[in-house]
Design a protein around this motif. Structure first.
Motif, PDB file in Angstrom:
ATOM      1  N   LYS A  28       2.490   1.734  -3.374  1.00  0.00           N
ATOM      2  CA  LYS A  28       1.529   2.238  -4.343  1.00  0.00           C
ATOM      3  C   LYS A  28       1.402   3.750  -4.238  1.00  0.00           C
ATOM      4  O   LYS A  28       1.310   4.456  -5.252  1.00  0.00           O
ATOM      5  CB  LYS A  28       0.178   1.569  -4.130  1.00  0.00           C
ATOM      6  CG  LYS A  28      -0.832   1.879  -5.216  1.00  0.00           C
ATOM      7  CD  LYS A  28      -2.108   1.068  -5.036  1.00  0.00           C
ATOM      8  CE  LYS A  28      -3.094   1.350  -6.170  1.00  0.00           C
ATOM      9  NZ  LYS A  28      -4.341   0.541  -6.012  1.00  0.00           N
ATOM     10  N   GLN A  29       1.436   4.270  -3.018  1.00  0.00           N
ATOM     11  CA  GLN A  29       1.389   5.725  -2.834  1.00  0.00           C
ATOM     12  C   GLN A  29       2.662   6.375  -3.349  1.00  0.00           C
ATOM     13  O   GLN A  29       2.628   7.472  -3.926  1.00  0.00           O
ATOM     14  CB  GLN A  29       1.185   6.047  -1.357  1.00  0.00           C
ATOM     15  CG  GLN A  29      -0.168   5.627  -0.811  1.00  0.00           C
ATOM     16  CD  GLN A  29      -0.340   5.994   0.653  1.00  0.00           C
ATOM     17  OE1 GLN A  29       0.459   6.750   1.208  1.00  0.00           O
ATOM     18  NE2 GLN A  29      -1.371   5.446   1.277  1.00  0.00           N
ATOM     19  N   LEU A  30       3.802   5.706  -3.144  1.00  0.00           N
ATOM     20  CA  LEU A  30       5.072   6.235  -3.646  1.00  0.00           C
ATOM     21  C   LEU A  30       5.078   6.284  -5.169  1.00  0.00           C
ATOM     22  O   LEU A  30       5.537   7.258  -5.773  1.00  0.00           O
ATOM     23  CB  LEU A  30       6.220   5.355  -3.149  1.00  0.00           C
ATOM     24  CG  LEU A  30       7.607   5.685  -3.707  1.00  0.00           C
ATOM     25  CD1 LEU A  30       8.088   7.032  -3.166  1.00  0.00           C
ATOM     26  CD2 LEU A  30       8.608   4.581  -3.349  1.00  0.00           C
ATOM     27  N   LYS A  79       2.580   6.538  -7.239  1.00  0.00           N
ATOM     28  CA  LYS A  79       1.578   7.471  -7.779  1.00  0.00           C
ATOM     29  C   LYS A  79       1.021   6.953  -9.106  1.00  0.00           C
ATOM     30  O   LYS A  79       0.382   5.928  -9.132  1.00  0.00           O
ATOM     31  CB  LYS A  79       2.182   8.866  -7.914  1.00  0.00           C
ATOM     32  CG  LYS A  79       2.603   9.476  -6.584  1.00  0.00           C
ATOM     33  CD  LYS A  79       3.203  10.855  -6.754  1.00  0.00           C
ATOM     34  CE  LYS A  79       3.629  11.432  -5.413  1.00  0.00           C
ATOM     35  NZ  LYS A  79       4.282  12.754  -5.537  1.00  0.00           N
ATOM     36  N   SER A 138       0.832  -1.203   0.000  1.00  0.00           N
ATOM     37  CA  SER A 138       0.000   0.000   0.000  1.00  0.00           C
ATOM     38  C   SER A 138       0.867   1.253   0.000  1.00  0.00           C
ATOM     39  O   SER A 138       0.587   2.221  -0.732  1.00  0.00           O
ATOM     40  CB  SER A 138      -0.918  -0.017   1.224  1.00  0.00           C
ATOM     41  OG  SER A 138      -1.695   1.148   1.278  1.00  0.00           O
ATOM     42  N   ALA A 139       1.945   1.259   0.800  1.00  0.00           N
ATOM     43  CA  ALA A 139       2.842   2.416   0.844  1.00  0.00           C
ATOM     44  C   ALA A 139       3.589   2.583  -0.471  1.00  0.00           C
ATOM     45  O   ALA A 139       3.800   3.712  -0.942  1.00  0.00           O
ATOM     46  CB  ALA A 139       3.819   2.260   2.002  1.00  0.00           C
TER      47      ALA A 139
END
Length: 420
Positions: free
Chosen positions: A81-83, A85, A78-79
């Motif tokens: 995926k945020q990185l 973008k 999940s982290a």
């Protein structure tokens, strides 16, 4: 013990066996089904080296999706995926304790980036961008498209639209992958970007016989050279015309190896559909292609013959050389003089046949190359010639390079200097 198998409807599955029972070596020993793909190919992206167990799977179909086996990794993904973008990411490798990951971030319009991911701190550190100069430009997006062939089977394809012309049908290039047991992928594709920059919409098609879309899709190509495999390419072109994407009078078929064969098949089997063709190291005669299999490829002779349909099809009837007199449109042929997989004689034969029929053909031989043009200088020369050829046939733009390239023409002792 885990393994990847094709077991149900030709789809890829992750299964598990009891290790102690495998000593019997029975083919029908029962297994536990852990995960089944939806339609693409499963691969192991990350494994626990100590437990010898997969933790993350990746299924690659039109696009890729991750399947988490070890739920302790959910927060890390999940982290990440945020990185990432708007990009996608892939875990390339990890350390022994799997607390540090090497991760690549990628997309269809930006240079890939390599990162270190620290699982303890849930934080990433950028190492480098593979080609940062690309990020200065606005590249063309690649669309993932699920088409259907004439009999209803799926036709996974990728379309890159040129941004030079905004409306109406445009000059169009059908870019056919080699193999044929290979596939096209979504992502940053240099040839798509070059052609889109020159003013052409570009379509790549995973026709029947391509890998990565299940066993049924793969085996549907057996014995279908010059037949249903080519039908799929025609179906994709007709879709592009019907959708107002492709100008029906400005369509070129282009490819290397089997893609070059498909280009020759396009001009001989469907001579009025394509405005021109580009054949790079493609075979023209299936019989002589099989006869010339090099000794170190002998173990794959039987699979290759099965793929072609030896014993079930007339090899002359599926060879573009047989129909060379049907060619009506401009053709550019490129070959490496040292090619042992598809010998230079494959191109020389169809060039000779065209000459005997007073048909024009542009033929270029690279003396130091093999099955593909690898030297960067030769590759630059190759695409300089291709884009000028396409500009002449389709009306797109090409870059005039300040210096001259020297390219050896077959059957000509002198070198031809192409001022591109």
């Amino acid at each position: 013990m885990y393994g990847l198998l094709n077991i149900k409807d030709g789809l890829h599955c992750l299964v598990r066996w009891r290790t102690e029972a495998l000593h019997s070596c029975k083919e029908d020993y029962p297994y536990e089904l852990v995960c089944q793909s939806e339609s693409g190919t499963l691969g192991v992206e990350l494994s626990d080296l100590k437990a010898h167990a997969p933790q993350i799977l990746i299924e690659t179909d039109l696009r890729s999706r991750k399947i988490i086996i070890d739920q302790e990794l959910v927060n890390d993904l999940s982290a990440l995926k945020q990185l990432a973008k708007d990009r996608e990411f892939y875990i390339v490798n990890d350390d022994v304790d799997s607390m540090t990951w090497l991760v690549i971030l990628y997309s269809d319009t930006l240079s890939p980036q390599n990162w270190i991911w620290n699982r303890n701190h849930k934080k990433g550190q950028k190492l480098f961008s593979v080609n940062p100069s690309l990020d200065k430009y606005k590249l063309s997006a690649m669309e993932s498209i699920e088409l259907r062939a004439r009999e209803g089977l799926r036709l996974p394809s990728y379309l890159t639209r040129s941004t030079l012309n905004q409306s109406g049908p445009q000059p169009f290039v059908l870019l056919v992958h080699g193999g044929p047991q290979a596939r096209d992928y979504w992502g940053l594709n240099s040839v798509h970007q070059l052609l889109a920059n020159r003013g052409y919409h570009v379509l790549s098609v995973n026709y029947r016989g391509s890998t990565g879309f299940g066993k049924r899709h793969l085996l549907a190509g057996e014995g279908q050279w010059y037949a249903a495999m080519q039908d799929y390419l025609v179906d994709a072109v007709e879709w592009a015309v019907d959708e107002g994407i492709a100008d029906p009078k400005k369509i070129v078929i282009m490819g290397g190896s089997y893609g070059g064969y498909a280009a020759l098949a396009g001009l001989t089997r469907d001579p009025e559909l394509f405005a021109a063709a580009v054949d790079i190291v493609g075979p023209s005669n299936v019989e002589t292609l099989l006869e010339s299999i090099p000794p170190y490829w002998e173990p794959i002779r039987k699979p290759t013959e099965r793929m072609v349909g030896v014993g079930r099809v007339d090899l002359a009837a599926i060879s573009p050389l047989t129909y060379a007199n049907r060619i009506q449109r401009p053709l550019l042929i490129v070959h490496g003089a040292n090619d042992v997989r598809v010998k230079l004689s494959e191109s020389e034969s169809i060039v000779a046949a065209m000459h005997s029929n007073d048909l024009p053909v542009d033929f270029i031989v690279f003396p130091g190359e093999c099955h593909g043009i690898e030297d960067p200088r030769n590759s630059l020369a190759l695409y300089a010639v291709i884009e000028k050829f396409l500009a002449k046939q389709l009306g797109g733009r090409f870059e005039r390079i300040a210096r001259q390239f020297k390219i050896h023409l077959c059957n000509d002792e002198a070198s031809l200097v192409l001022d591109v």
